[in-house]
Write a protein that holds these residues in place. Sequence first.
Motif, PDB file in Angstrom:
ATOM      1  N   THR A 125      20.282  17.231  25.512  1.00 21.14           N
ATOM      2  CA  THR A 125      20.426  16.870  26.925  1.00 21.14           C
ATOM      3  C   THR A 125      21.802  16.291  27.200  1.00 21.14           C
ATOM      4  O   THR A 125      22.450  16.618  28.204  1.00 21.14           O
ATOM      5  CB  THR A 125      19.344  15.851  27.323  1.00 21.14           C
ATOM      6  N   THR A 126      22.282  15.433  26.309  1.00 24.43           N
ATOM      7  CA  THR A 126      23.605  14.814  26.483  1.00 24.43           C
ATOM      8  C   THR A 126      24.710  15.859  26.510  1.00 24.43           C
ATOM      9  O   THR A 126      25.664  15.764  27.299  1.00 24.43           O
ATOM     10  CB  THR A 126      23.860  13.808  25.357  1.00 24.43           C
ATOM     11  N   VAL A 127      24.571  16.864  25.664  1.00 26.20           N
ATOM     12  CA  VAL A 127      25.589  17.915  25.607  1.00 26.20           C
ATOM     13  C   VAL A 127      25.539  18.797  26.854  1.00 26.20           C
ATOM     14  O   VAL A 127      26.589  19.210  27.388  1.00 26.20           O
ATOM     15  CB  VAL A 127      25.400  18.769  24.336  1.00 26.20           C
ATOM     16  N   LEU A 128      24.340  19.085  27.365  1.00 27.78           N
ATOM     17  CA  LEU A 128      24.196  20.046  28.459  1.00 27.78           C
ATOM     18  C   LEU A 128      24.413  19.453  29.844  1.00 27.78           C
ATOM     19  O   LEU A 128      24.773  20.188  30.773  1.00 27.78           O
ATOM     20  CB  LEU A 128      22.805  20.690  28.399  1.00 27.78           C
ATOM     21  N   VAL A 168      14.652  21.108  30.777  1.00 26.63           N
ATOM     22  CA  VAL A 168      13.887  22.274  30.339  1.00 26.63           C
ATOM     23  C   VAL A 168      14.335  22.711  28.946  1.00 26.63           C
ATOM     24  O   VAL A 168      13.512  23.004  28.072  1.00 26.63           O
ATOM     25  CB  VAL A 168      14.052  23.430  31.345  1.00 26.63           C
ATOM     26  N   ALA A 169      15.657  22.741  28.716  1.00 16.85           N
ATOM     27  CA  ALA A 169      16.176  23.142  27.409  1.00 16.85           C
ATOM     28  C   ALA A 169      15.725  22.179  26.322  1.00 16.85           C
ATOM     29  O   ALA A 169      15.341  22.600  25.220  1.00 16.85           O
ATOM     30  CB  ALA A 169      17.709  23.207  27.462  1.00 16.85           C
ATOM     31  N   ALA A 170      15.753  20.872  26.619  1.00 18.36           N
ATOM     32  CA  ALA A 170      15.323  19.887  25.631  1.00 18.36           C
ATOM     33  C   ALA A 170      13.836  20.029  25.330  1.00 18.36           C
ATOM     34  O   ALA A 170      13.416  19.896  24.166  1.00 18.36           O
ATOM     35  CB  ALA A 170      15.635  18.486  26.136  1.00 18.36           C
ATOM     36  N   ALA A 171      13.028  20.296  26.349  1.00 16.99           N
ATOM     37  CA  ALA A 171      11.588  20.472  26.137  1.00 16.99           C
ATOM     38  C   ALA A 171      11.309  21.697  25.271  1.00 16.99           C
ATOM     39  O   ALA A 171      10.462  21.658  24.365  1.00 16.99           O
ATOM     40  CB  ALA A 171      10.870  20.585  27.479  1.00 16.99           C
ATOM     41  N   LEU A 172      12.014  22.790  25.535  1.00 15.05           N
ATOM     42  CA  LEU A 172      11.835  23.996  24.723  1.00 15.05           C
ATOM     43  C   LEU A 172      12.269  23.765  23.277  1.00 15.05           C
ATOM     44  O   LEU A 172      11.578  24.157  22.334  1.00 15.05           O
ATOM     45  CB  LEU A 172      12.617  25.154  25.336  1.00 15.05           C
ATOM     46  N   ALA A 173      13.434  23.112  23.102  1.00 13.60           N
ATOM     47  CA  ALA A 173      13.928  22.848  21.752  1.00 13.60           C
ATOM     48  C   ALA A 173      12.973  21.927  21.001  1.00 13.60           C
ATOM     49  O   ALA A 173      12.681  22.133  19.815  1.00 13.60           O
ATOM     50  CB  ALA A 173      15.323  22.236  21.819  1.00 13.60           C
TER      51      ALA A 173
END
Length: 260
Positions: free
Chosen positions: A207-210, A221-226
């Motif tokens: 999340t910090t990177v994105l 959403v990306a963090a939840a998927l990862a």
Amino acid sequence: MSDAAPAQPPPAGPPAGPPDRAAVVRQGLSVAVATGLYGVSFGALSVTSGLSVLQTCLLSLLLFSGGSQFALVGVLGGGGTGGAALAASSLLGVRNALYGLQLSPTMRPRGWRRVVVPQLTIDESTAVAVAQPVPALRRLGFWVTGLGVYAGWNLTTLLGALAGDALGDPQRFGLDAAAAASFAALLWPRVRGREPVAVAVVAVLLTTVLVPVVPPGLPVVAAALAGSVLAWSWRARPPGPSVPPDGNAPGGDAPGGSAA
């Protein structure tokens, strides 16, 4: 459910007496009161994130899942799209389906209960239900907790929404950051053991990177998927070789010994 292979209910166990039932009722009501009060925070945050009082109340009435609701208003409050908010909320709601599988042999809903039981299947009602020793007390704990939380959560959501509507601009009071803080508070008690800590670390770093480079809402959403992929791969790892208590290798010969 097929008639040919009905789910087997758990063992009946000893009958539940009045003291046992009273203890379960007290436990369920205490959980319901504590959880219901938290709805004030959601109501205020939802309205200050841009939803109307009616929309906020409908979310609690129909969605009725604290984590999913906070995720939805958090994404919307951060400027994310409706699609990103819906995706984040839906991913967090998957756990309720797993709770349903766990509770189905005990609750065995029929008729109107097929609609009500899934609606009341949340973290708190499941936790109180599965903590009981016999099916009758599990059902009692589920209903007391689920109905109590539902009533309290919706009432305090309305109160919080009315208060948030009167506050106006959320940035004057720092409420624009409160959704993320509240959601972190919901997750913190569950971060125990290596697996949840690893998932949390990966989600935070991603999340910090994105956040600086993608539209609002997508990092969640990306963090939840990862995190989901990491948790699945963690649980899918084959167990290591087991060594019998006598220290012999699985093949039957002692280490360093010779075969007969």
